[in-house]
Design a protein around this motif. Structure first.
Motif, PDB file in Angstrom:
ATOM      1  N   THR A 161     -33.797   1.019   5.991  1.00 18.59           N
ATOM      2  CA  THR A 161     -32.468   1.613   6.089  1.00 18.59           C
ATOM      3  C   THR A 161     -32.576   3.121   5.976  1.00 18.59           C
ATOM      4  O   THR A 161     -33.644   3.671   5.696  1.00 18.59           O
ATOM      5  N   THR A 193     -27.724   4.598   1.416  1.00 20.69           N
ATOM      6  CA  THR A 193     -27.073   3.557   0.633  1.00 20.69           C
ATOM      7  C   THR A 193     -25.643   3.982   0.315  1.00 20.69           C
ATOM      8  O   THR A 193     -25.346   5.176   0.189  1.00 20.69           O
ATOM      9  N   MET A 216     -28.045   3.968   9.481  1.00 22.35           N
ATOM     10  CA  MET A 216     -28.074   2.611   8.968  1.00 22.35           C
ATOM     11  C   MET A 216     -27.819   2.696   7.466  1.00 22.35           C
ATOM     12  O   MET A 216     -28.517   3.417   6.754  1.00 22.35           O
ATOM     13  N   PHE A 225     -27.223   0.685   3.852  1.00 19.96           N
ATOM     14  CA  PHE A 225     -27.341  -0.501   3.011  1.00 19.96           C
ATOM     15  C   PHE A 225     -26.159  -0.489   2.048  1.00 19.96           C
ATOM     16  O   PHE A 225     -26.021   0.406   1.219  1.00 19.96           O
ATOM     17  N   GLN A 270     -25.457  -2.687   6.585  1.00 12.16           N
ATOM     18  CA  GLN A 270     -26.296  -3.836   6.216  1.00 12.16           C
ATOM     19  C   GLN A 270     -25.814  -4.371   4.868  1.00 12.16           C
ATOM     20  O   GLN A 270     -25.980  -3.730   3.832  1.00 12.16           O
ATOM     21  N   VAL A 314     -34.002   4.209  12.261  1.00 14.27           N
ATOM     22  CA  VAL A 314     -34.072   4.205  10.801  1.00 14.27           C
ATOM     23  C   VAL A 314     -34.714   5.498  10.328  1.00 14.27           C
ATOM     24  O   VAL A 314     -35.671   5.998  10.900  1.00 14.27           O
TER      25      VAL A 314
END
Length: 250
Positions: free
Chosen positions: A10, A13, A71, A73, A106, A247
């Motif tokens: 990833t 966050t 991306m 998380f 994700q 990523v």
């Protein structure tokens, strides 16, 4: 939101919720709990309450402010489908993810039946948005019911996090699964991961045409054992990811 992440699969966050409770053996040595509890009782610290389940509504709209595609998380420090989370708050998280469709989100859970029920209510019998990936954690062969729940959920992209892999998985039904991540446990009490367990998952993925990502062997430190499996790194992603941001893009 952390604009960078050391997690290999990833870029960033986002934690609109922090804290959790343990429900299976894969939780025994939880890295998020270990980190959070270091700061319990520290006045003013984000983790002053340790790993207690905590809603953070001020963070709900953070991804809308991040214009560079990433991306992301979701809830790396919690579980979005914890049974004590209000459905209205989960709705708010999904509302933001649907609006911020330039990102890839994700979402990973061990509460697979609760995720299945939520996605069915939200998306009916179709598939959810392709930029919202939903996954389940599977630590050994005793938790394969989570794979079934995921297959029955109307997720845009479905993935498995086989981490920490603490026992043999056995035969999985990968029909409808788009991506599988495997990794060993890390930390001071890390349980060993047998190479044959990893190879078995990889070989099942290759036979089923499912993207396979080997994160790490684990050990006392996360990167201590490296990422090589049979002499190479395995860093596959679902094909849809190739049309979106790489990523760890800047």
């Amino acid at each position: 939101m952390a604009e960078t992440s050391t997690i290999e699969w990833t870029d960033a966050t986002w934690n609109p919720v922090t804290g959790c409770t343990k429900i299976s053996a894969g939780c025994d040595h939880c890295y998020a709990e270990r980190f959070s509890e270091r700061f319990r009782g520290v006045p003013g610290h984000p983790f002053e309450t340790g790993f207690d389940l905590t809603l953070r509504p001020a963070r709900l709209h953070q991804p809308l402010l991040w214009r560079q595609p990433k991306m992301i998380f979701v809830n790396s420090m919690s579980d979005l489908f914890h049974k004590e989370l209000p459905v209205s708050f989960i709705d708010g998280v999904f509302d933001t993810m649907e609006r911020a469709d330039w990102h890839t989100f994700q979402v990973l859970t061990k509460r697979s039946s609760l995720m299945r029920a939520y996605l069915r209510r939200r998306y009916g019998s179709g598939r959810g948005p392709a930029h919202i990936w939903c996954g389940v954690s599977v630590e050994d062969g005793t938790k394969l019911s989570r794979v079934r729940h995921l297959r029955e959920a109307p997720a845009g992209i479905r993935f498995l996090s086989v981490e920490p892999l603490i026992g043999p998985i056995g035969r999985m039904d990968l029909l409808g699964i788009d991506w599988v991540i495997v990794g060993g446990e890390s930390g001071p009490r890390a349980r060993p991961m047998a190479p044959e367990w990893v190879r078995d998952v990889r070989d099942q993925c290759r036979a089923a045409g499912v993207a396979f990502f080997f994160k790490q062997w684990g050990g006392h430190r996360p990167k201590a054992g490296g990422r090589l499996l049979d002499g190479r790194e395995w860093s596959e992603f679902p094909e849809i990811a190739l049309d979106r941001t790489p990523v760890n893009a800047a």
